[in-house]
Motif scaffolding. Structure first.
Motif: not given
Ligand code: FES
Ligand code: FES
Length: 78
Positions: A11, A61-66, A72-74, A76
């Motif tokens: 995140p 969120c940086g991974c874009k999968a939240t 961020c919800d974890g 990643h």
């Molecule tokens: Fe995307 Fe944590 S950075 S869920």
């Protein structure tokens, strides 16, 4: 449907200001993560508006999968 790019594995902590609007990059293509820089043009993605309710640090969120975008919800780490 286009796929979001994993812009970061973690995140991105940002000090936000109460009442201010922020535009989170949902596509992962922005060079100004975690915010939109217009690079989603031509994709099916659009930025997501976030309005800060408090002045504090939040983790976008940086991974874009939240599942709780834009924060961020974890996800990643899964
Ligand atoms: Fe995307 Fe944590 S950075 S869920
Ligand atoms: Fe990713 Fe705009 S650049 S949503």
């Amino acid at each position: 449907m286009d796929k979001a790019v994993r812009a970061s594995d973690t995140p991105i902590g940002i000090d936000v200001e109460a009442g201010k609007h922020y535009f989170w990059c949902s596509c992962g293509r922005s060079a100004k993560q975690p915010f939109c820089d217009g690079s989603h043009a031509g994709t099916s993605f659009a930025p997501l508006k976030y309005t800060a309710t408090e002045t504090r640090k939040v983790f976008f969120c940086g991974c874009k999968a939240t599942a709780k975008s834009p924060l961020c919800d974890g996800s990643h780490s899964r």
